[in-house]
Design a protein around this motif. Structure first.
Motif, PDB file in Angstrom:
ATOM      1  N   LEU C  31     -28.039  68.076 -62.987  1.00 27.96           N
ATOM      2  CA  LEU C  31     -29.204  67.379 -62.437  1.00 27.96           C
ATOM      3  C   LEU C  31     -28.763  66.315 -61.435  1.00 27.96           C
ATOM      4  O   LEU C  31     -29.307  66.206 -60.336  1.00 27.96           O
ATOM      5  CB  LEU C  31     -30.006  66.749 -63.571  1.00 27.96           C
ATOM      6  CG  LEU C  31     -31.235  65.968 -63.089  1.00 27.96           C
ATOM      7  CD1 LEU C  31     -32.236  66.908 -62.445  1.00 27.96           C
ATOM      8  CD2 LEU C  31     -31.862  65.199 -64.212  1.00 27.96           C
ATOM      9  N   VAL C  32     -27.718  65.577 -61.848  1.00 31.46           N
ATOM     10  CA  VAL C  32     -27.218  64.532 -60.961  1.00 31.46           C
ATOM     11  C   VAL C  32     -26.853  65.140 -59.622  1.00 31.46           C
ATOM     12  O   VAL C  32     -27.242  64.643 -58.572  1.00 31.46           O
ATOM     13  CB  VAL C  32     -25.985  63.838 -61.585  1.00 31.46           C
ATOM     14  CG1 VAL C  32     -25.379  62.859 -60.592  1.00 31.46           C
ATOM     15  CG2 VAL C  32     -26.377  63.142 -62.862  1.00 31.46           C
ATOM     16  N   ALA C  38     -29.920  66.493 -52.972  1.00 32.26           N
ATOM     17  CA  ALA C  38     -31.232  66.448 -52.359  1.00 32.26           C
ATOM     18  C   ALA C  38     -31.403  65.179 -51.547  1.00 32.26           C
ATOM     19  O   ALA C  38     -31.872  65.212 -50.412  1.00 32.26           O
ATOM     20  CB  ALA C  38     -32.305  66.525 -53.446  1.00 32.26           C
ATOM     21  N   HIS C  39     -30.955  64.071 -52.105  1.00 33.13           N
ATOM     22  CA  HIS C  39     -31.163  62.822 -51.388  1.00 33.13           C
ATOM     23  C   HIS C  39     -30.262  62.745 -50.165  1.00 33.13           C
ATOM     24  O   HIS C  39     -30.665  62.189 -49.153  1.00 33.13           O
ATOM     25  CB  HIS C  39     -30.933  61.636 -52.318  1.00 33.13           C
ATOM     26  CG  HIS C  39     -32.058  61.477 -53.290  1.00 33.13           C
ATOM     27  ND1 HIS C  39     -33.364  61.224 -52.884  1.00 33.13           N
ATOM     28  CD2 HIS C  39     -32.123  61.577 -54.640  1.00 33.13           C
ATOM     29  CE1 HIS C  39     -34.155  61.160 -53.933  1.00 33.13           C
ATOM     30  NE2 HIS C  39     -33.424  61.388 -55.032  1.00 33.13           N
ATOM     31  N   ILE C  40     -29.083  63.341 -50.270  1.00 32.35           N
ATOM     32  CA  ILE C  40     -28.245  63.377 -49.075  1.00 32.35           C
ATOM     33  C   ILE C  40     -28.944  64.156 -47.984  1.00 32.35           C
ATOM     34  O   ILE C  40     -28.897  63.814 -46.809  1.00 32.35           O
ATOM     35  CB  ILE C  40     -26.882  63.998 -49.408  1.00 32.35           C
ATOM     36  CG1 ILE C  40     -26.020  62.990 -50.171  1.00 32.35           C
ATOM     37  CG2 ILE C  40     -26.135  64.424 -48.139  1.00 32.35           C
ATOM     38  CD1 ILE C  40     -24.720  63.515 -50.646  1.00 32.35           C
ATOM     39  N   GLN C  41     -29.645  65.192 -48.380  1.00 32.98           N
ATOM     40  CA  GLN C  41     -30.340  66.022 -47.394  1.00 32.98           C
ATOM     41  C   GLN C  41     -31.790  65.597 -47.194  1.00 32.98           C
ATOM     42  O   GLN C  41     -32.611  66.349 -46.681  1.00 32.98           O
ATOM     43  CB  GLN C  41     -30.279  67.487 -47.853  1.00 32.98           C
ATOM     44  CG  GLN C  41     -28.871  68.032 -47.857  1.00 32.98           C
ATOM     45  CD  GLN C  41     -28.764  69.349 -48.583  1.00 32.98           C
ATOM     46  OE1 GLN C  41     -29.699  69.735 -49.295  1.00 32.98           O
ATOM     47  NE2 GLN C  41     -27.649  70.018 -48.409  1.00 32.98           N
ATOM     48  N   PHE C 303     -16.452  60.934 -59.355  1.00 28.56           N
ATOM     49  CA  PHE C 303     -17.298  62.129 -59.400  1.00 28.56           C
ATOM     50  C   PHE C 303     -18.327  62.100 -58.275  1.00 28.56           C
ATOM     51  O   PHE C 303     -18.539  63.087 -57.572  1.00 28.56           O
ATOM     52  CB  PHE C 303     -17.982  62.201 -60.763  1.00 28.56           C
ATOM     53  CG  PHE C 303     -18.810  63.428 -60.923  1.00 28.56           C
ATOM     54  CD1 PHE C 303     -18.209  64.645 -61.178  1.00 28.56           C
ATOM     55  CD2 PHE C 303     -20.195  63.385 -60.810  1.00 28.56           C
ATOM     56  CE1 PHE C 303     -18.967  65.782 -61.309  1.00 28.56           C
ATOM     57  CE2 PHE C 303     -20.950  64.521 -60.939  1.00 28.56           C
ATOM     58  CZ  PHE C 303     -20.329  65.731 -61.183  1.00 28.56           C
ATOM     59  N   LEU C 304     -18.915  60.931 -58.092  1.00 29.42           N
ATOM     60  CA  LEU C 304     -19.910  60.826 -57.040  1.00 29.42           C
ATOM     61  C   LEU C 304     -19.273  61.024 -55.665  1.00 29.42           C
ATOM     62  O   LEU C 304     -19.876  61.621 -54.774  1.00 29.42           O
ATOM     63  CB  LEU C 304     -20.602  59.454 -57.101  1.00 29.42           C
ATOM     64  CG  LEU C 304     -21.555  59.339 -58.284  1.00 29.42           C
ATOM     65  CD1 LEU C 304     -22.133  57.937 -58.367  1.00 29.42           C
ATOM     66  CD2 LEU C 304     -22.670  60.373 -58.162  1.00 29.42           C
ATOM     67  N   LEU C 309     -18.717  64.395 -50.878  1.00 28.57           N
ATOM     68  CA  LEU C 309     -17.981  65.305 -50.011  1.00 28.57           C
ATOM     69  C   LEU C 309     -18.635  66.667 -49.988  1.00 28.57           C
ATOM     70  O   LEU C 309     -18.801  67.293 -48.948  1.00 28.57           O
ATOM     71  CB  LEU C 309     -16.547  65.450 -50.493  1.00 28.57           C
ATOM     72  CG  LEU C 309     -15.603  64.283 -50.240  1.00 28.57           C
ATOM     73  CD1 LEU C 309     -14.226  64.628 -50.751  1.00 28.57           C
ATOM     74  CD2 LEU C 309     -15.560  63.983 -48.747  1.00 28.57           C
ATOM     75  N   HIS C 310     -19.017  67.114 -51.175  1.00 20.53           N
ATOM     76  CA  HIS C 310     -19.548  68.463 -51.303  1.00 20.53           C
ATOM     77  C   HIS C 310     -20.724  68.699 -50.375  1.00 20.53           C
ATOM     78  O   HIS C 310     -20.862  69.739 -49.760  1.00 20.53           O
ATOM     79  CB  HIS C 310     -19.974  68.712 -52.753  1.00 20.53           C
ATOM     80  CG  HIS C 310     -20.273  70.145 -53.048  1.00 20.53           C
ATOM     81  ND1 HIS C 310     -19.868  70.737 -54.215  1.00 20.53           N
ATOM     82  CD2 HIS C 310     -20.897  71.107 -52.338  1.00 20.53           C
ATOM     83  CE1 HIS C 310     -20.247  72.007 -54.202  1.00 20.53           C
ATOM     84  NE2 HIS C 310     -20.877  72.251 -53.067  1.00 20.53           N
ATOM     85  N   TRP C 311     -21.556  67.715 -50.276  1.00 24.08           N
ATOM     86  CA  TRP C 311     -22.793  67.954 -49.525  1.00 24.08           C
ATOM     87  C   TRP C 311     -22.716  67.480 -48.093  1.00 24.08           C
ATOM     88  O   TRP C 311     -23.711  67.443 -47.420  1.00 24.08           O
ATOM     89  CB  TRP C 311     -23.956  67.329 -50.280  1.00 24.08           C
ATOM     90  CG  TRP C 311     -24.124  68.042 -51.577  1.00 24.08           C
ATOM     91  CD1 TRP C 311     -23.753  67.603 -52.793  1.00 24.08           C
ATOM     92  CD2 TRP C 311     -24.634  69.357 -51.737  1.00 24.08           C
ATOM     93  NE1 TRP C 311     -23.986  68.549 -53.745  1.00 24.08           N
ATOM     94  CE2 TRP C 311     -24.541  69.660 -53.133  1.00 24.08           C
ATOM     95  CE3 TRP C 311     -25.167  70.340 -50.882  1.00 24.08           C
ATOM     96  CZ2 TRP C 311     -24.951  70.871 -53.670  1.00 24.08           C
ATOM     97  CZ3 TRP C 311     -25.578  71.530 -51.421  1.00 24.08           C
ATOM     98  CH2 TRP C 311     -25.467  71.794 -52.796  1.00 24.08           C
ATOM     99  N   THR C 312     -21.520  67.104 -47.656  1.00 22.93           N
ATOM    100  CA  THR C 312     -21.426  66.695 -46.262  1.00 22.93           C
ATOM    101  C   THR C 312     -20.496  67.566 -45.431  1.00 22.93           C
ATOM    102  O   THR C 312     -20.659  67.648 -44.221  1.00 22.93           O
ATOM    103  CB  THR C 312     -20.946  65.236 -46.140  1.00 22.93           C
ATOM    104  OG1 THR C 312     -19.955  65.022 -47.125  1.00 22.93           O
ATOM    105  CG2 THR C 312     -22.067  64.278 -46.292  1.00 22.93           C
TER     106      THR C 312
END
Lengths: 503, 125, 349, 486
Positions: C31-32, C38-41, C303-304, C309-312
């Motif tokens: 969920l995190v 989602a918020h990154i995007q 972790f964050l 990184l994952h979403w950028t």
């Protein structure tokens, strides 16, 4: 045995001269080859004659001109050269026959290619042969004994007749394999010496002191005997010889028959009798009968030959039978007969092969049918042929007479039956010689075709003369030759008897 | 005794994972269809029933490299722990070791063992 | 006997805590992640199930559990299931060597908040990490599907490459701490008043890269590559079996590797460290709980960071990934090793 | 033992002892470094560096022949024996190097790896000659073997090379496994990895020792190419680039025989009989099989490979006699075979440079006319392999006969006579073809100066060392005496 050190390394020099000559043969252009070969063999022959004058006949049993150079002291291997009476005779024969062979080759039609190599091999052979007869160290003896194979392999294989490759191959394989037994026997003797005396030695003088249990003795004796029986050859081991002698070029056959076969008998005499007296005494009856068997079989084989060279080759086997028979009779007459026969056969067989070669040059065939009556039109050649044949036959005055006569005499010392057997053998050998004479002189065939032959002359004649004159000397003045080796033979006989009684 | 907790945890995890594997077959619906277990592809029948045939040899190369370097790492670990006591001798020894290791890596690099995926294909004409 | 019993009870409690982390936190991290992504995007993410989608993981879990149990037709059943076990078990077992905090005393019993404090803790970690390769290779192989095989090979190649890198990267801190025990490493950092990240920045960076690669995070997620390979080696798995792989790979492993990173480089449960000064603890008011909070805080941050990184970032090609490992990372770690060996005496004093 | 004690007991190695090995190793590393640095390989430079390096190592050995001692806690031993063997190993490696460049160039298979793998093989071979310790032996054995596997396969696109290398690899792996099993049994028996201690230890369970020793020997027998463990050898020898075949037949033989020879003095009363029987039977089979099969070969390289097997048999016959005289004979024969084997294969390597040459037997006919000196040299090698005096081959055989007769192993001596007799067939056939047959095809090869020198030196040494055997004998004898006194 006693040794008399050399003032001057005469034997080494006479071994080195042909080797040196062979170097020059390789280095200089081909037109000098024959000259160099003649000169070096001639010098060697002269040296051997000179050494004869230096030789002390009253001490014929002593090893004279003795030279000694250690090779591996730890194993007791050393290059020890020297001549006693027996070796002296063989040395003379070697140098003489080598000279004859080279003389013959100078004008031989068969030798028309790779001349440098050809003479190179002959010169090397002479060196090796002197080494064989002069060395008193068993390993060194073995080395030279084997080395003579190599030049002969090439001589047969390159300049021989049709079946030359097969014959060369067969020759090499037979002798090489059989001599491996000799190698094993030799080193076993040295090891035996080590076990008895605590040090290795390959010296003949040391090995004579060895003592063996009879079983081991017979084993070692057989190792030696196999090698020499093949080399000599004695009948069941003889099959390489007709091929090798038959296919070799004339000079090759000369060296093969006159000297290489003597290596076998010389070694039998020197080593098998000298080193294993007890065994020889034990096996004597078998060996003598074997020798006689060899004579008879070889004689029969001889008569059935169609090829002149093979005919002569087989006759050599039967003569060698005489040598072996008389040698193993183990008495003075026998020994003398054996050695005289060796020398005489050296002369006659060389001469016979030259006759065969000469005819081949004229007729291009060895087939006896084609040769019928060919001697008729070459008077000088015919005379030489007759002399040689009678010598070989053992006619009194001929060189082989003494050998055969003394053999019979010594066989008579045992039993008359044995002597009769020997005489029977001699009889057969006469038959085939007479048969040869008949073919060459009495049979005729299309005479007109034969008239144009040129008679023998020049180099070839001189080569013949070099053999025919000693033939007469042996036949008519045997004491000259007996003098050379008598002492050493007596000494050996004494030693054998001493061992037999004492041991 | 040190490892007892670890072993118990291992047992618990094994049981748990087996449970999780079997949950689907226990709870899920069972509606068999003829093609539902067909290997996932474009929807056409498979040309080749087995996919376990061959794959790029570069993966083997990677495996070999892993073996080499992991074994060497296994040699280095004891050294790292006792390095303090070894002094200069230890440093020299390690330096030689790492040096040889680096040489091996450089060799592999230089010979192109590391760029395996898209090497240029050479077509002989 | 009583000692044994109490030891067993303590072990049981520890295991329960770890399990809670592995399954509970792991599940909730999905969920995190979705939220963060989602918020990154600039979108809200799951909003339906529960307040702001708080119950979404439960719903997902239930959905996964009630799927039909499928098995690829030409596969190997035993290996197929074994792959799952091999994935889940080693990854979870890593937590056995993670120290969550300093030793404390409850009811007169001294407890170390670490399941197995052994002197080869890091070796255990490496061993378990290497076992993960089997899960991947087996999963792809047993499925007997081309996508799965290609994905698994890629993943295995990456893991193999970065396994070496991780091993060598951790050698520097081990030299400084002179021990392989995770608990002692933290203790050493506290004693030496130094986080090893200050001395080993290169190793830390390399470690982070390796961590991304091992867990299949962007930019190293080539084995998943949704667009090309349809989630790679898990393509033939369904239901809970499918659910376990991302759980293990994306969350459990990321967590455990982060935890190890924290232990080795960031001083474990120790508060903020400034070189030459010492430790400063802004959370002093929490008393004995502060180390645990620090630990959780650091792990969460890492972790964050990974999620970020994952979403950028875009993703690399497989050969770029592996050649980065061998051509950049490994030489760096080797240099770092020698460098550490030289400066280590200064740290020991 | 505490860690602190363990660290305290670290000794500084006696570097003077291993300088030759170090030089060779550093030579390899130097070439390796250059290879990594430069984009284009300079083969001439690599060759020269190798030659200079090896030469320095050789000179060091030659000037310190009596250097002896052990270091690295007994893992490494330098004595007269190892110096003696190492000298010849380095020498022969230099000889082989002279032939490699042109050969590989002709075969379009120039690999720079060759130069340093060669030096690594040499270092391992040198270590193999100088240790009693099973661990060192194991590592060195692996070093030589792995280098050989690679060197064997270094012909681009040649199927035979790949096949040979693969067979070698498989059986080589088996041999190493067996040798290490043997080592394990011996370790169980004596609790030590030092062969000296193991073999002189008087433990209870002798069967274990014999079992271990037999496994260990079988492991080495595979490497040596003894029948019935020889299957890789003809293929590997035939497939390998011919200079490498020469290398395997010379340095490889020296290296693989060295440990076996080294334990000869340690053969004890209680297993001497097992030793003689095992080694003797293997030797007899090897001689007979090698020669018989060589007799029917049409390919000369394969023929020489089988002859190499046969020579292993002769050497094993000497090893069966675990006495000083046997050791001396074996040492002499080993060096003799190394020279002859290297020479004959190198000659083949030279001839193979002609693109028409296919190693068929008939191609030797007429060689005397096209390349007379090569033909003469070939003849000398053949006669030496056959054992015609006065060549090293003859002296070696005579010495082995001496050793056999010393132990009264008549049956083995007769097998040896028989097999030598068989070998006459093919050696003489080659000589006969070379000198007595003429051929329409004339094969000519341009040889470089270095190659000429090497061939000349090898040919001459085969004759000279045979005619004056004391040169090698004194060293062999001395090292045997030293080993036996130990």
């Amino acid at each position: 045995m006693e040794k008399l050190g050399a003032q001057f390394p005469l034997i080494s020099i006479s071994m080195l001269i042909p080797t040196l000559g062979s170097f020059f043969v390789v280095l200089l252009p081909e037109r000098f080859t024959k000259g160099i070969s003649l000169i070096s063999t001639g010098i060697t022959f002269l040296i051997s004659l000179y050494s004869l004058t230096l030789f002390d006949f009253s001490k014929g049993d002593v090893v004279q001109f003795y030279e000694h150079y250690p090779i591996i002291p730890e194993l007791g291997i050393s290059l020890s050269l020297g001549l006693d009476g027996l070796s002296m005779l063989m040395y003379l024969l070697t140098t003489l026959v080598s000279l004859v062979a080279v003389l013959w080759s100078v004008r031989d039609k068969q030798i028309n290619h790779r001349i440098k190599e050809y003479f190179l091999w002959f010169l090397l052979t002479e060196s090796f042969l002197i080494g064989v007869f002069a060395s008193w160290d068993l390993i060194v003896f073995y080395v030279f004994y084997e080395l003579t194979l190599v030049p002969m392999l090439f001589v047969i294989g390159i300049w021989g007749y049709k079946l030359r490759l097969y014959s060369a191959y067969k020759f090499f394989i037979y002798i090489f394999i059989s001599s491996l037994f000799l190698l094993l026997g030799t080193v076993s003797l040295a090891v035996q010496h080590y076990k008895l005396f605590g040090r290795f030695s390959f010296s003949y003088f040391d090995l004579m002191n060895n003592d063996y249990p009879l079983g081991l003795g017979i084993f070692l004796f057989m190792l030696f005997f196999i090698a020499f029986a093949v080399k000599t050859p004695i009948v069941p081991f003889h099959t390489w010889l007709p091929d090798a002698h038959g296919e070799a070029p004339t000079a090759g056959s000369i060296v093969l028959a006159a000297i290489l076969l003597k290596m076998g008998t010389y070694a039998l005499f020197r080593f098998n009798i000298g080193l294993f007296p007890k065994v020889v005494a034990f096996l004597m009856p078998i060996l003598v009968l074997w020798g006689i068997f060899s004579i008879m079989m070889a004689s029969w084989f001889t008569i059935s030959q169609k090829n002149l060279k093979r005919f002569v080759a087989y006759s050599s086997i039967s003569h060698m039978g005489f040598v072996v028979t008389s040698m193993f009779l183990l008495n003075l007459e026998g020994f003398r007969a054996s050695i005289m026969e060796m020398f005489a056969h050296g002369l006659t067989s060389a001469s016979l092969f030259m006759i065969a070669g000469f005819i081949y040059n004229r007729l291009h065939s060895f087939n006896m049918d084609a040769l019928k009556g060919s001697a008729k039109f070459m008077p000088l050649f015919a005379i030489i042929t007759v002399i040689t044949a009678y010598s070989s036959m053992g006619l009194p005055g001929g060189s082989s007479f003494w050998g055969k006569f003394l053999t019979v005499l010594s066989a008579r010392e045992y039993t008359t039956q044995l002597a009769l057997l020997v005489i029977a053998g001699a009889f057969f050998s006469v038959i085939y010689m007479l048969y040869l004479m008949k073919v060459l002189f009495l049979d005729t065939k299309e005479e007109s075709r034969l008239v144009h032959f040129a008679d023998i002359r020049g180099f070839k004649l001189s080569a013949f003369l070099l053999l025919v004159i000693p033939m007469f000397m042996v036949g008519l003045l045997p004491s000259l030759f007996f003098n050379i080796f008598d002492m050493s033979v007596k000494k050996l006989l004494l030693y054998v008897m001493h061992k037999l009684i004492g041991g | 005794m040190d490892y007892m907790g670890f072993l118990i945890f291992l047992g618990v995890m094994l049981v748990l994972s087996l449970l999780l594997i079997s949950l689907n077959s226990l709870l899920g619906p069972k509606t068999p269809e003829s093609m539902e277990d067909y290997p996932y592809e474009c929807g056409v029948p498979l040309y080749d029933l087995s996919a376990q045939s061959t794959f790029h040899q570069g993966y083997y190369l990677l495996g070999l490299l892993l073996l080499l370097f992991d074994i060497e790492a296994a040699f280095l670990f004891p050294w790292t722990v006792v390095y303090k006591h070894l002094g200069v001798f230890g440093f020299v020894e390690m330096f030689l070791f790492v040096f040889i290791l680096t040489y091996g890596l450089l060799y592999a690099w230089r010979r192109g063992a590391l760029d395996w995926q898209f090497e240029e294909e050479v077509f002989e004409r | 006997m009583e000692g044994l019993l109490s030891a067993l009870i303590i072990i049981g409690i520890k295991i329960l805590v770890i399990l809670a982390i592995v399954l509970g936190v792991g599940a909730y991290l999905t969920l995190v992640e979705r939220k963060v992504a989602a918020h990154i995007q600039r979108r809200p993410g799951p909003m339906v199930v529960g307040w702001h989608g708080l119950l979404q993981p439960l719903a997902d879990g239930l959905k996964l559990l009630t799927k039909e149990d499928l098995f690829p037709r030409y596969g190997n059943k035993f290996l197929y299931n074994l792959a799952i076990v091999m994935a889940l078990v080693p990854a979870s077992l890593v937590f056995a060597v993670v120290p969550f905090g300093p030793e404390f005393e409850v009811f007169g019993i001294r407890v170390k908040p670490i399941l197995t404090d052994v002197n080869v803790g890091l070796l255990l970690f490496f061993a378990l990490g290497s076992l993960a390769i089997y899960a991947i290779a087996l999963a792809g192989w047993a499925s007997n599907s081309k996508y799965a095989l290609i994905g698994s090979m890629r993943k295995a190649g990456i893991v193999i490459s970065y396994e070496v890198v991780i091993t060598f990267a951790l050698m520097g801190p081990i030299i400084l701490a002179q021990t392989l025990s995770t608990y002692s490493i933290v203790q050493q950092q506290i004693e030496q008043k130094l986080w090893y990240i200050w001395l080993q920045p290169v190793a830390f960076v390399v470690y982070m890269f390796a961590m991304l690669a091992e867990t299949g995070r962007v930019p190293f997620d080539i084995q998943e590559a949704e667009a090309e390979l349809v989630t790679g080696f898990t393509v033939e798995y369904g239901g809970m079996k499918f659910g376990l792989f991302p759980l293990v790979e994306w969350y459990v492993e990321t967590l455990s590797l982060s935890a190890i990173a924290v232990v080795v480089f960031l001083g474990g449960w120790s508060p903020i460290n400034i070189p030459f000064v010492g430790f400063i603890d802004p959370l002093f008011f929490l008393g004995p709980l502060s180390p645990f909070v620090w630990f959780v805080l650091k792990v969460s941050l890492l972790f964050l960071f990974v999620l970020w990184l994952h979403w950028t970032l875009p993703r690399y090609r497989i050969d770029q990934i592996t050649s980065t490992a061998w051509k950049v990372m490994l030489p760096l770690t080797l240099v770092n090793l020698v460098f550490t060996a030289i400066i280590a005496p200064v740290v020991w004093r | 033992m505490e860690l602190r004690d363990l660290i305290g007991s670290i000794e500084f190695p006696k570097m003077a002892l291993i300088i030759p090995e170090l030089i060779v190793l550093l030579t390899g590393f130097l070439i390796f470094t250059l290879d990594l640095i430069f984009k284009r390989a300079n083969y001439r430079l690599y060759t020269w560096i190798s030659v200079v390096g090896y030469f320095m190592a050789m000179l060091y050995i030659a000037f310190n022949p009596s250097l002896s001692g052990s270091t690295f806690y007994g893992l490494y031993v330098r004595d007269y024996f190892s110096s003696f063997l190492q000298f010849f190993m380095i020498l022969l490696t230099i000889f082989v190097l002279a032939f490699t460049y042109h050969y590989y160039k002709q075969k379009l298979s120039l690999y720079r790896e060759f130069y340093y793998i060669l030096s690594f093989a040499l270092v391992s071979a040198m270590f193999l000659a100088s240790s009693y310790n099973l661990i060192t032996l194991y590592v060195a054995l692996e070093g030589v073997s792995i280098s050989f596997y690679i060197l064997t396969a270094l012909l681009r696109g040649d199927f035979n090379a790949k096949e040979g290398a693969f067979k070698y690899l498989i059986l080589g792996g088996l041999s190493i496994a067996l040798a290490s099993y043997g080592a394990v049994f011996m370790y169980i028996y004596a609790g030590s990895l030092d062969l000296q201690k193991i073999l002189t230890y008087s433990g209870q369970n002798k069967d274990l020792l014999i079992l271990g020793l037999v496994f260990f020997l079988i492991g080495f027998a595979i490497k040596i190419g003894a029948v019935p463990f020889h299957f890789w050898l003809p293929d590997a020898y035939q497939g390998a680039p011919t200079p490498i075949t020469a290398y395997m037949a010379s340095v490889g033989k020296l290296a693989f025989f060295a440990p076996v020879v080294r334990i000869m003095p340690l053969v004890q009363e209680h297993f001497a009989y097992a030793w003689v029987i095992t080694v003797g039977i293997i030797s007899a089979m090897t001689m007979l099989y090698g020669n018989l099969v060589a007799l029917v070969q049409k390919d000369v390289k394969r023929l020489l490979a089988y002859s190499s097997i046969a020579h292993s048999g002769y050497i094993l016959a000497g090893i069966a006699v675990a006495k000083a005289i046997g050791l001396k004979a074996v040492l002499y024969f080993l060096v003799a075979y190394a020279l002859m084997g290297a020479g004959s294969f190198l000659l083949l390597a030279l001839l193979e440079r002609n693109p028409q040459w296919e190693n068929r037997m008939e191609e030797f006919s007429g060689l005397r006319f096209s390349m007379p000196w090569i033909a003469v040299s070939f003849m000398i090698f053949m006669f030496s392999l056959l054992g015609v005096p006065p060549s090293v081959g003859f002296v070696g055989k005579a010495l082995v006969f001496t050793a056999l007769s010393f132990d009264r192993l008549w049956w083995l001596a007769f097998v040896m006579i028989l097999s030598t007799g068989i070998s006459t067939g093919y050696y003489v056939r080659l000589v006969v073809l070379t000198f007595m047959k003429e051929s329409s095809k004339s094969i000519k090869v341009e040889s470089s100066f270095a190659e000429k020198v090497v061939i000349f030196v090898l040919t001459l040494s085969v004759v000279i060392l045979g005619a004056v055997p004391i040169i090698i004998w004194s060293f062999a004898s001395q090292s045997a005496d030293i080993l036996f006194k130990r």
